[in-house]
Design a protein around this motif. Structure first.
Motif, PDB file in Angstrom:
ATOM      1  N   ALA A 157    -118.148 -28.116 -32.158  1.00 55.75           N
ATOM      2  CA  ALA A 157    -118.702 -26.657 -31.510  1.00 55.75           C
ATOM      3  C   ALA A 157    -119.051 -26.154 -30.200  1.00 55.75           C
ATOM      4  O   ALA A 157    -120.379 -26.111 -30.319  1.00 55.75           O
ATOM      5  CB  ALA A 157    -119.797 -26.064 -33.141  1.00 55.75           C
ATOM      6  N   THR A 158    -119.052 -27.488 -29.347  1.00 58.49           N
ATOM      7  CA  THR A 158    -119.590 -27.420 -28.231  1.00 58.49           C
ATOM      8  C   THR A 158    -118.293 -25.975 -27.378  1.00 58.49           C
ATOM      9  O   THR A 158    -117.451 -26.106 -27.494  1.00 58.49           O
ATOM     10  CB  THR A 158    -119.093 -28.111 -27.182  1.00 58.49           C
ATOM     11  OG1 THR A 158    -120.137 -29.638 -27.996  1.00 58.49           O
ATOM     12  CG2 THR A 158    -119.678 -28.598 -25.874  1.00 58.49           C
ATOM     13  N   ASP A 159    -119.744 -24.669 -26.906  1.00 57.04           N
ATOM     14  CA  ASP A 159    -118.638 -23.921 -26.156  1.00 57.04           C
ATOM     15  C   ASP A 159    -119.014 -24.006 -24.879  1.00 57.04           C
ATOM     16  O   ASP A 159    -118.376 -23.493 -24.348  1.00 57.04           O
ATOM     17  CB  ASP A 159    -118.583 -22.878 -27.400  1.00 57.04           C
ATOM     18  CG  ASP A 159    -120.017 -21.922 -27.526  1.00 57.04           C
ATOM     19  OD1 ASP A 159    -120.903 -22.464 -27.099  1.00 57.04           O
ATOM     20  OD2 ASP A 159    -119.685 -20.370 -27.069  1.00 57.04           O
ATOM     21  N   SER A 160    -119.980 -24.869 -24.847  1.00 54.84           N
ATOM     22  CA  SER A 160    -120.937 -23.907 -23.756  1.00 54.84           C
ATOM     23  C   SER A 160    -121.519 -25.510 -23.364  1.00 54.84           C
ATOM     24  O   SER A 160    -121.183 -26.203 -23.906  1.00 54.84           O
ATOM     25  CB  SER A 160    -121.759 -23.023 -23.621  1.00 54.84           C
ATOM     26  OG  SER A 160    -121.325 -22.022 -24.210  1.00 54.84           O
ATOM     27  N   PHE A 161    -121.912 -25.442 -21.858  1.00 57.38           N
ATOM     28  CA  PHE A 161    -122.455 -27.087 -21.182  1.00 57.38           C
ATOM     29  C   PHE A 161    -123.490 -26.037 -20.854  1.00 57.38           C
ATOM     30  O   PHE A 161    -123.564 -24.871 -20.171  1.00 57.38           O
ATOM     31  CB  PHE A 161    -121.394 -27.872 -20.235  1.00 57.38           C
ATOM     32  CG  PHE A 161    -120.098 -28.354 -20.472  1.00 57.38           C
ATOM     33  CD1 PHE A 161    -120.044 -28.839 -21.911  1.00 57.38           C
ATOM     34  CD2 PHE A 161    -119.031 -27.802 -19.916  1.00 57.38           C
ATOM     35  CE1 PHE A 161    -119.253 -29.134 -22.194  1.00 57.38           C
ATOM     36  CE2 PHE A 161    -118.253 -28.582 -20.459  1.00 57.38           C
ATOM     37  CZ  PHE A 161    -117.985 -29.392 -21.572  1.00 57.38           C
ATOM     38  N   THR A 200    -111.895 -18.215 -28.157  1.00 58.74           N
ATOM     39  CA  THR A 200    -110.940 -19.148 -27.853  1.00 58.74           C
ATOM     40  C   THR A 200    -111.777 -20.848 -27.846  1.00 58.74           C
ATOM     41  O   THR A 200    -112.297 -21.317 -26.922  1.00 58.74           O
ATOM     42  CB  THR A 200    -110.543 -18.957 -26.832  1.00 58.74           C
ATOM     43  OG1 THR A 200    -109.637 -17.644 -26.345  1.00 58.74           O
ATOM     44  CG2 THR A 200    -109.535 -19.990 -26.518  1.00 58.74           C
ATOM     45  N   ASP A 201    -111.620 -21.716 -29.027  1.00 59.63           N
ATOM     46  CA  ASP A 201    -111.918 -22.579 -29.698  1.00 59.63           C
ATOM     47  C   ASP A 201    -110.760 -23.158 -29.311  1.00 59.63           C
ATOM     48  O   ASP A 201    -110.914 -24.647 -29.283  1.00 59.63           O
ATOM     49  CB  ASP A 201    -113.155 -22.794 -30.585  1.00 59.63           C
ATOM     50  CG  ASP A 201    -111.772 -22.485 -31.689  1.00 59.63           C
ATOM     51  OD1 ASP A 201    -111.192 -22.148 -31.764  1.00 59.63           O
ATOM     52  OD2 ASP A 201    -113.036 -23.458 -32.657  1.00 59.63           O
ATOM     53  N   SER A 206    -107.359 -28.111 -29.886  1.00 60.43           N
ATOM     54  CA  SER A 206    -109.276 -27.840 -29.526  1.00 60.43           C
ATOM     55  C   SER A 206    -109.157 -27.913 -28.278  1.00 60.43           C
ATOM     56  O   SER A 206    -108.462 -28.207 -27.580  1.00 60.43           O
ATOM     57  CB  SER A 206    -109.730 -28.169 -30.649  1.00 60.43           C
ATOM     58  OG  SER A 206    -110.767 -29.750 -29.683  1.00 60.43           O
ATOM     59  N   LEU A 207    -109.979 -26.689 -27.280  1.00 60.23           N
ATOM     60  CA  LEU A 207    -110.090 -26.544 -26.614  1.00 60.23           C
ATOM     61  C   LEU A 207    -110.891 -28.051 -25.990  1.00 60.23           C
ATOM     62  O   LEU A 207    -110.877 -28.961 -24.640  1.00 60.23           O
ATOM     63  CB  LEU A 207    -110.438 -25.580 -25.980  1.00 60.23           C
ATOM     64  CG  LEU A 207    -111.452 -25.679 -25.015  1.00 60.23           C
ATOM     65  CD1 LEU A 207    -109.981 -24.752 -23.721  1.00 60.23           C
ATOM     66  CD2 LEU A 207    -112.067 -23.408 -24.567  1.00 60.23           C
ATOM     67  N   SER A 208    -112.015 -28.666 -26.511  1.00 58.48           N
ATOM     68  CA  SER A 208    -112.826 -29.637 -26.121  1.00 58.48           C
ATOM     69  C   SER A 208    -111.146 -30.749 -26.400  1.00 58.48           C
ATOM     70  O   SER A 208    -111.650 -31.786 -25.163  1.00 58.48           O
ATOM     71  CB  SER A 208    -113.630 -29.419 -26.937  1.00 58.48           C
ATOM     72  OG  SER A 208    -113.583 -29.745 -28.809  1.00 58.48           O
ATOM     73  N   SER A 209    -110.533 -30.869 -26.971  1.00 62.61           N
ATOM     74  CA  SER A 209    -109.126 -32.015 -26.532  1.00 62.61           C
ATOM     75  C   SER A 209    -108.938 -32.384 -25.408  1.00 62.61           C
ATOM     76  O   SER A 209    -108.559 -33.468 -25.210  1.00 62.61           O
ATOM     77  CB  SER A 209    -108.879 -32.224 -27.819  1.00 62.61           C
ATOM     78  OG  SER A 209    -107.824 -31.437 -27.988  1.00 62.61           O
ATOM     79  N   SER A 229    -112.967 -20.581 -35.445  1.00 65.50           N
ATOM     80  CA  SER A 229    -111.445 -19.832 -35.674  1.00 65.50           C
ATOM     81  C   SER A 229    -110.191 -20.581 -36.908  1.00 65.50           C
ATOM     82  O   SER A 229    -110.086 -21.936 -36.824  1.00 65.50           O
ATOM     83  CB  SER A 229    -111.474 -19.419 -33.937  1.00 65.50           C
ATOM     84  OG  SER A 229    -110.607 -20.210 -33.921  1.00 65.50           O
ATOM     85  N   ALA A 230    -109.438 -19.560 -36.424  1.00 68.18           N
ATOM     86  CA  ALA A 230    -108.406 -19.856 -38.004  1.00 68.18           C
ATOM     87  C   ALA A 230    -106.943 -19.205 -37.176  1.00 68.18           C
ATOM     88  O   ALA A 230    -106.825 -18.189 -37.459  1.00 68.18           O
ATOM     89  CB  ALA A 230    -108.576 -20.171 -39.232  1.00 68.18           C
ATOM     90  N   PRO A 231    -105.669 -20.132 -37.425  1.00 69.45           N
ATOM     91  CA  PRO A 231    -104.526 -19.530 -36.704  1.00 69.45           C
ATOM     92  C   PRO A 231    -104.121 -18.223 -38.266  1.00 69.45           C
ATOM     93  O   PRO A 231    -104.238 -18.924 -39.549  1.00 69.45           O
ATOM     94  CB  PRO A 231    -103.855 -20.108 -36.847  1.00 69.45           C
ATOM     95  CG  PRO A 231    -103.863 -21.818 -37.460  1.00 69.45           C
ATOM     96  CD  PRO A 231    -105.689 -21.425 -37.528  1.00 69.45           C
ATOM     97  N   VAL A 232    -103.561 -17.223 -37.630  1.00 68.53           N
ATOM     98  CA  VAL A 232    -102.814 -16.648 -39.207  1.00 68.53           C
ATOM     99  C   VAL A 232    -100.926 -16.805 -38.700  1.00 68.53           C
ATOM    100  O   VAL A 232    -100.550 -15.785 -38.062  1.00 68.53           O
ATOM    101  CB  VAL A 232    -103.442 -15.017 -38.942  1.00 68.53           C
ATOM    102  CG1 VAL A 232    -102.903 -14.490 -40.422  1.00 68.53           C
ATOM    103  CG2 VAL A 232    -104.785 -14.925 -39.382  1.00 68.53           C
ATOM    104  N   ILE A 233    -100.617 -17.242 -40.413  1.00 68.60           N
ATOM    105  CA  ILE A 233     -99.145 -16.924 -40.130  1.00 68.60           C
ATOM    106  C   ILE A 233     -98.436 -15.998 -40.839  1.00 68.60           C
ATOM    107  O   ILE A 233     -99.755 -15.381 -42.326  1.00 68.60           O
ATOM    108  CB  ILE A 233     -98.857 -18.179 -40.093  1.00 68.60           C
ATOM    109  CG1 ILE A 233     -99.245 -19.023 -41.731  1.00 68.60           C
ATOM    110  CG2 ILE A 233     -99.310 -19.215 -39.519  1.00 68.60           C
ATOM    111  CD1 ILE A 233     -98.390 -20.404 -42.011  1.00 68.60           C
ATOM    112  N   ASP A 234     -97.656 -15.538 -41.456  1.00 64.10           N
ATOM    113  CA  ASP A 234     -96.318 -14.880 -42.567  1.00 64.10           C
ATOM    114  C   ASP A 234     -96.040 -16.108 -43.202  1.00 64.10           C
ATOM    115  O   ASP A 234     -95.863 -16.882 -43.144  1.00 64.10           O
ATOM    116  CB  ASP A 234     -95.733 -14.080 -41.530  1.00 64.10           C
ATOM    117  CG  ASP A 234     -94.476 -14.422 -41.407  1.00 64.10           C
ATOM    118  OD1 ASP A 234     -94.356 -15.266 -41.060  1.00 64.10           O
ATOM    119  OD2 ASP A 234     -93.899 -14.007 -40.787  1.00 64.10           O
TER     120      ASP A 234
END
Lengths: 452, 452
Positions: A172-176, B173-174, B190-193, B234-239
């Protein structure tokens, strides 16, 4: 799982586990439990009779024990911790986040606690002891210490290279957090600004002004309000000298919000927020009896008021029959106002500046509702008993009590709050006493004067 | 603001605003409201009498109107929207997130709605109309459409360059969503990856398996459970065809959790979840009277039961005096069980597999508590009235009613749930009727047999 009912899904699993457990198919239960998320394992423990929990716990993969402890309701957790050997607990503790571990440690008996602390390495011990020094329901109590700090004068490119070297970010890192050489908090830089900025941009230019630091002693309910106010996903925690101590993430805040919202409902019924649905019978009986005892005293109070009117009750049995009607309606009306006010206080809607306006409003609502039901009930009674005077008596009592209920519904929680007593806990007993006493007095008193 | 009480702080501001408003210092009020976060502006509107709200609204900077509408309680929002010109509303709508805008649009009268929709550009209109086609309390109703999608076969470096070109990410946005050329959802990255991976890594190798997509029709309460179960942010939404439609972020889920937790408390008092604390008197009176009417019917039911025992009541006035005691204690005990069960259902702890165990447990708790209070009250009455038989009668009635209360407290909400009726709404009325009727029958019936 699209279109499937989540709750049904957990209960199918729960049913499977329970059946297998009853038949003694322990190997199968272990297999069923193997790949469940910690949340589901906690749910299964919480949904099982207290005597099955120890067996279930032993069938859960020890690698998941820490995560499950984090998710468990406090009362259920205590019951399980009582049966775990301190050494095993120390092993479980190793894999846990500081904030969750601290929550668990707080509920341990001293001897077990010392055992667990002793078995930790010195870095972990320091981290935990620091966290334990903060109040349980404060920012310090819910923060994590796994922050990523950067210096203000480096470039985005340097940060990115550092992160690649690190290879993994805390959950859950979104900031530094930008700090100086003495670890003083300067500001926050969001992860998304790092990925969108050009590589040669200096970090200090990316600092987000809106994210303020939270002081470590801030009560958790205020932390939750700050998160909602500013739509934060995480926030840095500092001490009085502006040293960065850790960060709070939104998942910890969700727990606070849920607990606060549940607290009012549970307290109004005289239950503990963390009450265990499947607690042993004797434990539940003991927990409930306190509240029932308080209620008995207030009920005897109403009986004492009624007994003042023994003469008229002996004369007219119809009064005895109708005697519950006015207190009952007053209780319901008062409880509506009380619930609204308790929620209003919890949401921060009600304070000194508007409590008088609210009192007048609820007085008017109570009076208007009093007129409606007074007229209606008077008509019913007058027609049923062919007694116009009796109808008038009950109508007058109804109007009195509904108006009193509106006033009491606002005044009682506000007075309790001023006296630092939880309105959700004490409010409904006091309110019911008021509406019972006023209702009986108004009904039997007027009856004595007019019908006696 | 470290160490200051957040709530006090909001109320100081509220007091300032109210005072200035009363003195007609509109310019000063406008200044006070200027730099407040939308959350505080919403709080001030919600905490003000309904007649001040229109004035306050006009003094709020129009640039903030959209954000404030998002934060407002539904009932308060409706009151304000009624007074806004459609054209102005369309201007406000432009700056809002899809999910919030849709929530606002749902509460508009048709003519205003059409006006607002007409004034939008075609892209926005399409976006909004698509979102409006999903059920209000489903994943589709709380999702946003501002997702960032990437292809599985590109490298991290390509993504980073794309993001720098984009320059700005949607709020919260994560993760990015990996889709194929037909916009089918493949997975989340993920943004962190992205920031920790080497530049030449291929995106498809970074996909996180744990993040599953949520179907657009999933009820919002299940979405909240999924977020809690898997600790999602957060989670993606699909049909149904696996097309990516949007994403849900944790801040929307917090609203769901808060609403659900409040729902039980408010419903148990017969109030709407979104009830406005400072609604106009007539509106509040009308809203409350339905519940009071229902209660009157059940109270008259208890009166009818009492009237069956008119003979014995006419003989012994003491029975009339004590007649409230047994129903009152039964009501409190039953309400404790009911509250516990309603919370248990909401948390997903109670289902088919364990409802019988719960019934037995609460039966036992009711019986044990019945014994305790039966003995106590019998002793009090026997000593007070020097009447051992009267003590025995009330003790028996107490034991009966407490046991019945335990059973009813479990059975009523579970039966209501099976009949798809909200247990929080109907449970307490039915429960009180049961404990009143059983209590009166047991007390006056036994008295007729033994004392008559």
């Amino acid at each position: 799982m699209p279109e499937a009912l989540e709750q049904e899904y957990s209960h199918t699993k729960l049913q499977q586990v329970n059946k297998a457990l009853e038949s003694g198919m322990f190997v199968y239960v272990r297999k069923l439990l193997q790949n469940m998320p910690a949340y589901d394992l906690a749910l299964i423990l919480e949904s099982s009779p207290s005597k099955s929990r120890t067996v279930l716990w032993q069938l859960i993969d020890p690698d998941h024990h820490g995560d499950v402890l984090e998710e468990l309701n406090e009362e259920v957790r205590k019951g399980i911790l009582k049966n775990i050997h301190p050494e095993k607990l120390a092993a479980v503790a190793e894999g846990m986040d500081t904030d969750d571990l601290v929550e668990v440690l707080r509920t341990l008996p001293d001897t077990v606690y010392n055992e667990v602390i002793k078995s930790m390495d010195s870095q972990d011990r320091g981290r935990v002891e620091a966290a334990l020094s903060y109040a349980e329901n404060s920012a310090g109590g819910i923060m994590n210490t796994d922050t990523i700090t950067i210096r203000p004068d480096v470039t985005v490119d340097v940060v990115l290279r550092y992160l690649r070297l690190k290879g993994d970010l805390p959950e859950a890192t979104d900031s530094f957090y930008v700090v100086d050489r003495q670890d003083h908090f300067i500001g926050s830089v969001s992860l998304s600004s790092i990925v969108t900025a050009q590589p040669d941009v200096i970090i200090s230019t990316l600092i987000v002004e809106e994210i303020q630091a939270v002081h470590v002693d801030t009560p958790e309910s205020e932390v939750a309000q700050l998160f909602e106010r500013y739509d934060w996903f995480s926030a840095p925690v500092i001490d009085t000298n502006k040293h960065l101590l850790g960060r709070i993430t939104i998942d910890d805040v969700i727990d606070v919000i849920r607990e606060e919202a549940e607290h009012s409902m549970m307290s109004m019924a005289g239950l503990d927020d963390e009450a265990d649905t499947f607690a042993p019978v004797f434990k539940s009986t003991k927990q409930r009896s306190i509240w029932l005892g308080v209620n008995l005293i207030t009920a005897l109070f109403a009986v004492a008021v009624s007994s003042m009117f023994e003469d008229i009750l002996a004369q007219l049995a119809i009064l005895a029959i109708l005697n519950t009607l006015v207190p009952s309606m007053g209780g319901v009306a008062g409880n509506q106002t009380l619930t609204l006010v308790i929620r209003g206080i919890a949401l921060g809607h009600i304070g000194e500046s508007n409590s008088r306006a609210l009192l007048y409003k609820e007085l008017a609502v109570g009076f208007l509702n009093g007129i409606i039901w007074a007229v209606l009930i008077a008509a019913v009674v007058a027609i049923w008993k062919q007694d116009f005077m009796l109808g008038a008596v009950i109508a007058f009592a109804m109007l009195m009590n509904m108006t009193a209920a509106g006033v009491a519904g606002v005044a009682i929680p506000l007075l309790l709050k001023r006296m630092k007593i939880d309105p959700a806990l004490a409010g409904s007993v006091i309110l019911t006493t008021v509406t019972d006493v006023v209702g009986i007095f108004a009904f039997l008193g007027t009856a004595t004067l007019l019908l006696g």
